[in-house]
Motif scaffolding. Structure first.
Motif, PDB file in Angstrom:
ATOM      1  N   VAL A 111      26.869  -8.026  21.163  1.00 35.75           N
ATOM      2  CA  VAL A 111      27.552  -7.375  22.290  1.00 35.75           C
ATOM      3  C   VAL A 111      26.486  -7.851  23.830  1.00 35.75           C
ATOM      4  N   HIS A 112      25.694  -8.675  23.398  1.00 38.44           N
ATOM      5  CA  HIS A 112      24.587  -9.317  24.266  1.00 38.44           C
ATOM      6  C   HIS A 112      24.637 -10.576  23.795  1.00 38.44           C
ATOM      7  N   LYS A 113      24.595 -11.040  24.401  1.00 37.79           N
ATOM      8  CA  LYS A 113      25.347 -12.644  24.445  1.00 37.79           C
ATOM      9  C   LYS A 113      24.182 -13.709  24.080  1.00 37.79           C
ATOM     10  N   TYR A 114      23.277 -13.647  24.988  1.00 36.01           N
ATOM     11  CA  TYR A 114      21.716 -14.149  24.794  1.00 36.01           C
ATOM     12  C   TYR A 114      21.171 -13.981  23.171  1.00 36.01           C
ATOM     13  N   LYS A 115      21.095 -12.391  23.363  1.00 39.81           N
ATOM     14  CA  LYS A 115      20.484 -12.039  21.855  1.00 39.81           C
ATOM     15  C   LYS A 115      21.276 -12.480  20.627  1.00 39.81           C
ATOM     16  N   SER A 116      22.798 -12.535  20.783  1.00 38.92           N
ATOM     17  CA  SER A 116      23.161 -13.696  19.354  1.00 38.92           C
ATOM     18  C   SER A 116      22.829 -15.076  19.664  1.00 38.92           C
ATOM     19  N   TYR A 117      23.022 -15.314  20.889  1.00 39.35           N
ATOM     20  CA  TYR A 117      22.817 -17.459  20.212  1.00 39.35           C
ATOM     21  C   TYR A 117      21.161 -16.776  20.232  1.00 39.35           C
ATOM     22  N   SER A 118      20.341 -16.160  20.253  1.00 42.86           N
ATOM     23  CA  SER A 118      19.253 -16.554  19.624  1.00 42.86           C
ATOM     24  C   SER A 118      18.752 -16.953  18.263  1.00 42.86           C
ATOM     25  N   ALA A 119      19.836 -15.371  17.819  1.00 41.99           N
ATOM     26  CA  ALA A 119      20.298 -15.070  16.391  1.00 41.99           C
ATOM     27  C   ALA A 119      20.544 -16.466  15.476  1.00 41.99           C
ATOM     28  N   PHE A 120      21.924 -16.658  16.269  1.00 44.11           N
ATOM     29  CA  PHE A 120      22.453 -17.392  16.121  1.00 44.11           C
ATOM     30  C   PHE A 120      21.290 -19.094  15.668  1.00 44.11           C
ATOM     31  N   LYS A 121      20.401 -19.536  17.140  1.00 44.39           N
ATOM     32  CA  LYS A 121      19.951 -20.447  16.371  1.00 44.39           C
ATOM     33  C   LYS A 121      18.842 -20.962  15.679  1.00 44.39           C
ATOM     34  N   LYS A 122      17.904 -19.365  15.449  1.00 47.97           N
ATOM     35  CA  LYS A 122      17.193 -19.075  14.659  1.00 47.97           C
ATOM     36  C   LYS A 122      17.048 -18.955  13.123  1.00 47.97           C
ATOM     37  N   ALA A 123      18.258 -19.248  13.241  1.00 47.46           N
ATOM     38  CA  ALA A 123      18.934 -19.513  11.680  1.00 47.46           C
ATOM     39  C   ALA A 123      19.964 -20.671  11.664  1.00 47.46           C
ATOM     40  N   GLY A 124      19.611 -21.605  12.608  1.00 47.27           N
ATOM     41  CA  GLY A 124      19.816 -22.957  12.224  1.00 47.27           C
ATOM     42  C   GLY A 124      21.103 -23.242  12.519  1.00 47.27           C
ATOM     43  N   VAL A 125      22.251 -22.779  13.033  1.00 45.81           N
ATOM     44  CA  VAL A 125      23.253 -22.484  13.610  1.00 45.81           C
ATOM     45  C   VAL A 125      23.591 -23.588  14.611  1.00 45.81           C
ATOM     46  N   THR A 126      24.225 -25.021  14.457  1.00 43.19           N
ATOM     47  CA  THR A 126      24.523 -25.353  15.994  1.00 43.19           C
ATOM     48  C   THR A 126      25.106 -24.542  16.577  1.00 43.19           C
ATOM     49  N   VAL A 127      24.142 -24.710  17.944  1.00 41.81           N
ATOM     50  CA  VAL A 127      25.231 -23.879  19.177  1.00 41.81           C
ATOM     51  C   VAL A 127      24.458 -24.834  20.473  1.00 41.81           C
ATOM     52  N   PRO A 128      25.631 -24.650  21.745  1.00 40.68           N
ATOM     53  CA  PRO A 128      24.607 -25.067  22.480  1.00 40.68           C
ATOM     54  C   PRO A 128      23.446 -24.792  23.406  1.00 40.68           C
ATOM     55  N   GLU A 129      23.006 -25.392  23.516  1.00 42.65           N
ATOM     56  CA  GLU A 129      21.934 -24.803  24.065  1.00 42.65           C
ATOM     57  C   GLU A 129      22.042 -23.291  25.929  1.00 42.65           C
ATOM     58  N   ASN A 130      21.095 -22.712  25.353  1.00 42.82           N
ATOM     59  CA  ASN A 130      21.689 -21.375  26.844  1.00 42.82           C
ATOM     60  C   ASN A 130      20.068 -21.321  27.662  1.00 42.82           C
ATOM     61  N   ILE A 131      19.908 -20.908  28.694  1.00 49.07           N
ATOM     62  CA  ILE A 131      19.363 -20.649  30.154  1.00 49.07           C
ATOM     63  C   ILE A 131      19.242 -19.169  30.138  1.00 49.07           C
ATOM     64  N   GLU A 132      18.413 -18.565  29.915  1.00 50.61           N
ATOM     65  CA  GLU A 132      19.012 -17.014  30.804  1.00 50.61           C
ATOM     66  C   GLU A 132      18.807 -17.243  32.443  1.00 50.61           C
ATOM     67  N   ILE A 133      19.272 -17.259  33.079  1.00 50.68           N
ATOM     68  CA  ILE A 133      19.278 -17.257  34.576  1.00 50.68           C
ATOM     69  C   ILE A 133      19.162 -15.313  35.324  1.00 50.68           C
ATOM     70  N   ASN A 134      17.562 -15.500  35.338  1.00 47.64           N
ATOM     71  CA  ASN A 134      17.287 -14.976  36.454  1.00 47.64           C
ATOM     72  C   ASN A 134      16.637 -15.140  37.248  1.00 47.64           C
ATOM     73  N   ASN A 135      16.547 -15.675  38.195  1.00 48.09           N
ATOM     74  CA  ASN A 135      16.298 -16.899  39.482  1.00 48.09           C
ATOM     75  C   ASN A 135      16.632 -18.430  39.986  1.00 48.09           C
ATOM     76  N   GLU A 136      16.388 -18.495  40.696  1.00 47.74           N
ATOM     77  CA  GLU A 136      17.566 -20.068  41.233  1.00 47.74           C
ATOM     78  C   GLU A 136      16.960 -20.815  40.489  1.00 47.74           C
ATOM     79  N   GLU A 137      15.399 -20.981  40.523  1.00 47.94           N
ATOM     80  CA  GLU A 137      14.799 -21.709  39.559  1.00 47.94           C
ATOM     81  C   GLU A 137      15.480 -21.534  38.427  1.00 47.94           C
ATOM     82  N   ASP A 138      15.422 -21.119  37.751  1.00 46.75           N
ATOM     83  CA  ASP A 138      16.498 -21.393  36.202  1.00 46.75           C
ATOM     84  C   ASP A 138      18.091 -21.921  36.499  1.00 46.75           C
ATOM     85  N   LEU A 139      18.272 -21.521  37.582  1.00 43.19           N
ATOM     86  CA  LEU A 139      20.027 -22.037  37.467  1.00 43.19           C
ATOM     87  C   LEU A 139      19.527 -23.331  37.674  1.00 43.19           C
TER      88      LEU A 139
END
Length: 353
Positions: A111-139
């Motif tokens: 239910v938390h999309k960044y957690k699931s993205y991280s799990a998918f990527k760690k397992a070697g599943v092809t996923v689009p790159e994600n970045i957490e947006i905590n501030n304007e620099e991240d954006l």
């Protein structure tokens, strides 16, 4: 008579489940929900109001309903309620009602999309790159590193909720910043590489690590998609049954990325990338998608199979079946109209062009 309590009654996701369960005349379906006007519309035999799951009153209200009705099984159909009900699963079971859900840590991841993205990527599943947006620099970093040939990125709320919550495709930094400001979403939003509009969903039920049944459905548009800035509403307009070994393999690997012993409902949403590879974007955990009635009308009743597994009843199917429905079945939906099941090619035969 088997008594089943279905949450979110009156809403489209739950009504598909209720319709499916009511195809077995031995099932008594009771509904509960937090929207009285939705409850009025439900096909459930009885209807109970309950406060929202993230309130203090929810637990006692739920246990009161369980004590009064003593249902054999309870099922939830939205992420917020699934998450919070999972936290009190022991209380539910002590009340004598069975649940059929994966471990809470699996639910939390899905239910938390960044957690699931991280799990998918760690397992070697092809996923689009994600970045957490905590501030304007991240954006700014997201636009620099993730932008497509038009400079676009995909923004979305990474918290609990479906239906394309907070989704925005844009190449405009000012708009993106204002969008996150509007949602008070700094720290809650994620940015991702853009995928194509071609999407597919793989719905499955597992029991203690064993795949019981799965069916693939492609999506041909969203209902009222032209009224959402993202084009995504979470409400499929046309669904089509398909069978693709690549989709099967990716879906199974995606599920095993979040659970070593899958148990319950896992619906893998995928969007194709520019290379034609389905990328998982999320797992709809412990719930059926809104168009589950599609499969029931086509001949495979997923909610009934779910109930049979949960209560130890004889299954209507053999375990391990993937894509039991024929390809090319179409499910057509619209607001305030009955959905219709047809075959591809029927449209040209039924309509004068």
């Amino acid at each position: 008579m088997t008594k089943i309590l279905v949450a979110g009654a009156g809403g489209a996701p739950s009504e598909g489940v209720i319709y499916s369960l009511k195809q077995n005349k031995e099932n008594e379906v009771i509904g509960m929900g937090s929207e009285p006007t939705d409850l009025i519309l439900s096909a459930a035999e009885k209807k109970y109001y309950i406060p929202y799951a993230n309130t203090e009153e929810y637990k006692n209200s739920l246990l009161t309903i369980l004590e009064k009705e003593k249902p054999d099984l309870i099922h939830f159909q939205n992420d917020l309620e699934i998450f919070h009900a999972s936290l009190i699963r022991e209380d539910i079971q002590e009340a004598g009602t069975k649940i059929f859900m994966p471990d809470h840590n699996v639910i939390d991841t899905c239910v938390h999309k960044y957690k699931s993205y991280s799990a998918f990527k760690k397992a070697g599943v092809t996923v689009p790159e994600n970045i957490e947006i905590n501030n304007e620099e991240d954006l700014k970093k997201a636009f620099k590193e993730l932008g497509d040939f038009e400079g676009r990125i995909w923004l979305r709320d990474s918290g609990i909720g479906g239906g394309g919550k907070g989704a925005l495709p844009t190449n405009d930094y000012t708009l993106a910043k204002s969008w996150i400001d509007h949602y008070k979403g700094w720290g809650d939003f994620i940015a991702a590489e853009m995928l194509t509009a071609k999407t597919v969903t793989w719905l499955s039920i597992w029991y203690e690590g064993e795949l019981v049944v799965a069916q693939t459905r492609a999506r041909q548009g969203w209902t009222h998609g032209n009224r959402a800035i993202s084009g995504v509403t979470g409400v499929t307009k046309v669904g089509v049954t398909i069978s693709d070994p690549q989709v099967n393999d990716i879906a199974i690997n995606t599920i095993k990325a979040v659970s070593g012993k899958p148990h319950g409902i896992f619906g893998v949403d995928m969007a194709y990338d520019k290379n034609g590879i389905p990328n998982p974007t999320e797992i709809n955990i412990s719930r059926f998608f809104t168009t589950v009635r599609f499969f029931t009308e086509a001949g495979v009743n997923f909610p009934e199979i779910f109930k049979q597994l949960a209560l130890g009843e004889k299954l209507d199917i053999s375990k391990g079946i993937v894509n039991p429905l024929e390809n090319g079945l179409m499910w057509l939906r619209g607001m305030d109209t009955e959905p219709k099941l047809i075959k591809q090619g029927d449209i040209e035969q039924r309509i004068i062009f």
